[in-house]
Design a protein around this motif. Structure first.
Motif, PDB file in Angstrom:
ATOM      1  N   UNK B 112       0.803  -1.220   0.000  1.00 39.82           N
ATOM      2  CA  UNK B 112       0.000   0.000   0.000  1.00 39.82           C
ATOM      3  C   UNK B 112       0.838   1.273   0.000  1.00 39.82           C
ATOM      4  N   UNK B 132      -3.028   0.309  -6.597  1.00 44.92           N
ATOM      5  CA  UNK B 132      -4.426   0.438  -7.017  1.00 44.92           C
ATOM      6  C   UNK B 132      -4.545   0.508  -8.530  1.00 44.92           C
ATOM      7  N   UNK B 208     -11.756  -2.875  -4.189  1.00 48.91           N
ATOM      8  CA  UNK B 208     -10.847  -2.146  -3.313  1.00 48.91           C
ATOM      9  C   UNK B 208      -9.488  -1.919  -3.975  1.00 48.91           C
ATOM     10  N   UNK B 211      -9.368   0.209  -7.459  1.00 43.96           N
ATOM     11  CA  UNK B 211      -9.300   1.644  -7.337  1.00 43.96           C
ATOM     12  C   UNK B 211     -10.585   2.378  -7.702  1.00 43.96           C
TER      13      UNK B 211
END
Lengths: 328, 510
Positions: B112, B132, B208, B211
């Motif tokens: 992340x 993402x 999730x 994106x």
């Protein structure tokens, strides 16, 4: 002789079940977090059972939309006496079912908007807001947020109540250029999550500068974690409002108890349980006032809210705009 | 799975027929109930169609990448013996057993914006990488499914009798061409189908990590139809689309599946001499890092407050363990009955559950059950049964080839000895099936542990399962307690899997 014994035995059994059945059961469908151990359910159940001589049962169902889906699946045969936990975006659809009765309760609500719906009785409310940390420079409007480099996590309006709230917020605050706002916001949005929990969890793990939640969210961190660092951004165009309501089923088999509970919703016992369990504003401020951690929270100048029918009318167009802007 | 078309001689067929009937009723009954209530089908919107294309695309790419990476990892594990290999094989399976949200938070802790990789890049003065987007969806799906692919392909490898390797070595024959490629040709298509179908119904992961609404899958469209407009016709129609995609892909895959049964061995462990040791260990290390680092993050997040968890979490954990054990027993019984029966219906039942939307299944079961009993009262049995059905495709993948192999290798002998019915099952089949049966029970138990499934619609009140309890904690802002619950869930899932997988086994080579 034998037969008589059998008859009297059967009679005894009937009496026994009769005695058990004398404690009437009031069944309330709600959303899962209301009924859970950490929600307002247990305290409210205890307080109401102390005065009703009944067995109050909260049945938790997902979130508000899942709750409405359950009521729709069950139709008129539903076991529910009261449905508690719908919000303003769901009222129009719930009313169409034509299964709810007038609540007959009048009270002086402390709501940011006028409320006189005969069927849907508000029990708490809150403002949607972006929650961030104090060290991040706060934008003062959605438009300014969209122009900034700040990163946010939002929820999908198709699967989440706050997500739907933001969709309505943009529509209400920027009725003429909502599409442009969404296009400008697109590069601020780290990602879109299915529900509130995923988004809030990601924010706390540092995945974004802010998350779509409520102005009351920082109160939890102050109260439970003694953490003053979470803040809600106050936007000058106003904040979209969520009002949560309860309604009585027209063909409940416990009409008196249901009426008694609807009245109980406006009581101090019910309302004072709300702030520290549901982390929302009570619909009627309890006599002791709000808990300390609610005092310093951001209070928006303007409360935005579509009436239920209007919210239903703008939904499809708003959703398509959202999808198109974020799909590029 | 194509091999299951050949029924097993001399064993009982009727339990399998009952199992087929049960599965079909529990899959199609709810769908028919929803269609009945919806009074027909709906037409697909443009947004639905783009969801269909995105869904097929991401599922196909995810399956291809997962298998492409799994083949070298499985080969490396198959031909190297080292201390801790057994523990590693079990741990590598963990991502597959994790609840989606736990896995996502674990992945984000590594990949992340504030994750390990970006901190490392930042320290080196390099620009951030974002997870993402479409690649994030693929990475997450590979994270979930690589373990499954490795496990299924590894089973193919260890199923090659060591005698054949010796024979090949003696003849100086190319192992890849005479042994490994035929084995892969028989194992890979079925593995592809399972992984494709898992990704087909993905929803939270795709959204999730994708994106945003670009990454809308069919399952999310079903969710939208159900929640936002209570459009049951739309939800049922989209489910039928999923079933159609499932059918086409399964037919294609089975059409190219090779048969493989060359002769019998003595079930001995193979000691290999080929391949580069360092190459193999590089593959194993890379896979272990990719799969275990997010798990380590889940453990580190959950550990600090694990002793302060509210008692309700432990009660929910006990409840989940009990459901998982019932579900595992049921799954093994169903799967064994199906594998012994054979026939195309078994192929259908062993594949189809993956194509069913959990939401539609839950809604349909609700509609069926509601007129008769309070859904809350039957939530736990229904959960156990649905969990069993959902585990069938994975379990059948492991069991059917093994049954076919035992029959190919010992069937004639058993026929000659006149072994039939229960005696054949007890003497010939069960002892040789301990490994796949243990694996099956383990997978079924672990999947059941992590599954939120239909239970959300059935509103269990105070009878929550552990995943539901974890979501409740998150919903109540108690993210730390939720992280600890996730760790409990991880530990219990892995523990159950370990006990079943190891305990049922006579040998310890895989």
């Amino acid at each position: 002789m034998f037969k008589t014994h059998l008859m009297s035995a059967a009679g005894l059994c009937l009496c026994a079940t009769g005695a058990l059945a004398q404690v009437p059961v009031l069944t309330i469908y709600t959303y899962d977090s209301f009924a859970s151990e950490w929600g307002p359910g247990p305290a409210i159940e205890a307080a109401f059972e102390a005065e009703c001589g009944c067995d109050l049962q909260f049945i938790g169902n997902g979130d508000g939309a899942a709750l409405l889906a359950r009521v729709m699946l069950e139709g008129p045969r539903t076991d529910a006496d009261i449905v508690l936990g719908l919000d303003t975006s769901l009222i129009a659809r719930a009313r169409q079912l034509d299964i709810f009765a007038d609540h007959g309760v009048s009270a002086a609500f402390d709501l940011p908007v006028a409320w006189d719906d005969p069927q849907f009785l508000p029990y708490d409310w809150g403002y949607f807001a972006f929650v961030s940390t104090a060290d991040v420079e706060a934008p003062t409007s959605i438009a300014q947020l969209a122009d900034s480099d700040l990163k946010i996590v939002i929820q999908d309006p198709r699967s989440s109540t706050p997500g739907l709230g933001l969709l309505m917020w943009v529509q209400a605050a920027y009725p003429d250029d909502s599409a442009a706002i969404w296009e400008a916001l697109a590069d601020n949005i780290v990602t879109v999550t299915p529900g509130w929990s995923e988004a809030y969890g990601m924010f706390l793990e540092g995945e974004a500068d802010a998350v779509l939640s409520y102005t009351t969210s920082p109160a939890y961190h102050i109260f439970a974690e003694d953490d003053q660092s979470k803040v809600a951004w106050a936007f000058e165009e106003g904040h979209y409002t969520q009002i949560e309501v309860a309604a009585k089923l027209a063909d409940t088999d416990q009409p008196e108890l249901a009426d008694q509970f609807m009245q109980f919703i406006t009581s101090d016992a019910f309302q004072s349980a709300i702030p520290r369990t549901n982390w929302m504003y009570p619909a009627i401020t309890p006599q002791g006032g709000l808990p300390a951690e609610f005092q310093g929270l951001a209070r928006p100048q303007t409360a935005l809210l579509f009436p239920p029918d209007e919210a239903a009318a703008v939904l499809d167009g708003a959703l398509e705009e959202w999808r198109a802007a974020l799909s590029q | 799975m194509a091999r299951s078309v050949v029924p097993v001689n001399g064993t009982l067929r009727w339990p399998g027929t009952i199992a087929v009937g049960l599965a079909l009723v529990f899959l199609f009954g709810p769908l028919i109930a929803v269609l009945w209530r919806a009074e027909g089908l709906a037409s697909l919107s443009r947004a639905d169609l783009s969801a269909v294309w995105f869904t097929i695309w991401q599922a196909a790419v995810s399956a291809v990448v997962s298998i492409g990476l799994a083949i070298p990892v499985a080969r490396a594990l198959a031909r190297r013996q080292f201390r801790g290999r057994q523990v590693l094989v079990t741990l590598l399976g963990a991502p597959f057993l994790l609840p989606v949200i736990v896995a996502i938070l674990g992945l984000l802790a590594v990949f992340g914006r504030a994750g390990i990789v970006n901190s490392f890049l930042g320290a080196l003065g390099l620009p951030d990488v974002s997870i993402y987007g479409a690649h994030g969806v693929i990475i997450a799906h590979v994270f979930f499914n690589l373990p499954l692919a490795v496990r299924l392909i590894l089973q193919g490898w260890v199923a090659i009798p060591s005698e054949r390797f010796r024979l090949a070595a003696g003849l100086n024959a190319p192992i890849w061409r005479v042994l490994e490629r035929p084995m892969l040709a028989s194992v890979v298509p079925g593995t592809f189908v399972v992984i494709f179908l898992i990704c087909l119904t993905s929803f939270a992961v795709a959204l999730t990590l994708g994106g945003g609404p670009r990454a809308t899958t069919i399952e999310l469209a079903i969710y939208q139809a159900f929640r936002l407009s209570f459009d049951l016709a739309g939800a049922a129609t989209l489910t039928l689309v999923q079933i159609a995609i499932c059918a086409v892909v399964a037919l294609l895959a089975f059409a190219i599946t090779a048969l493989d049964a060359m002769g019998r061995g003595l079930d001995r462990v193979v000691a290999r001499w080929d391949g580069s040791v360092w190459g193999d260990f590089a593959w194993i290390t890379a896979a272990a890092l990719f799969l275990l680092l997010p798990l380590v993050m889940v453990i580190l997040r959950g550990l600090p407050s694990i002793l302060e968890l509210p008692s309700s979490v432990w009660v929910a954990a006990l409840r989940s363990v009990m459901i998982a054990m019932v579900s595992a027993g049921l799954t093994v019984a169903l799967a064994l009955a199906l594998a012994l029966r054979g026939g195309w219906l078994v192929v259908v039942v062993g594949t189809l559950p993956l194509a069913f939307s959990g939401l539609v299944l839950g809604a349909g079961l609700f509609l069926i059950v509601f007129p008769f009993v309070n859904p809350s009262n039957v939530a736990l049995p229904v959960t156990a049964l649905v969990n069993s059905l959902m585990a069938l495709p994975f379990v059948m993948r492991a069991l059917v080839p093994s049954v076919a192999q035992v029959e190919a290798q010992y069937g004639q002998l058993a026929d000659g000895l006149g072994l039939r019915g229960w005696a054949r099952l007890r003497i010939v089949l069960l002892p040789r099936l301990r490994r796949p049966l243990g694996f099956s029970a383990g997978v079924a138990a672990a999947l059941s542990m992590g599954d939120l499934g239909v239970i959300t619609l059935f509103a269990t009140g105070d009878r929550a399962t552990l995943p539901l309890e974890m979501y409740r904690l998150m919903g109540a802002y108690q993210m730390q307690a939720a992280a600890s619950s996730a760790l409990v869930l991880l530990g219990l899932s892995l523990g159950l899997f370990w006990i079943c997988d190891r305990g049922w086994r006579i040998d310890a080579d895989a």
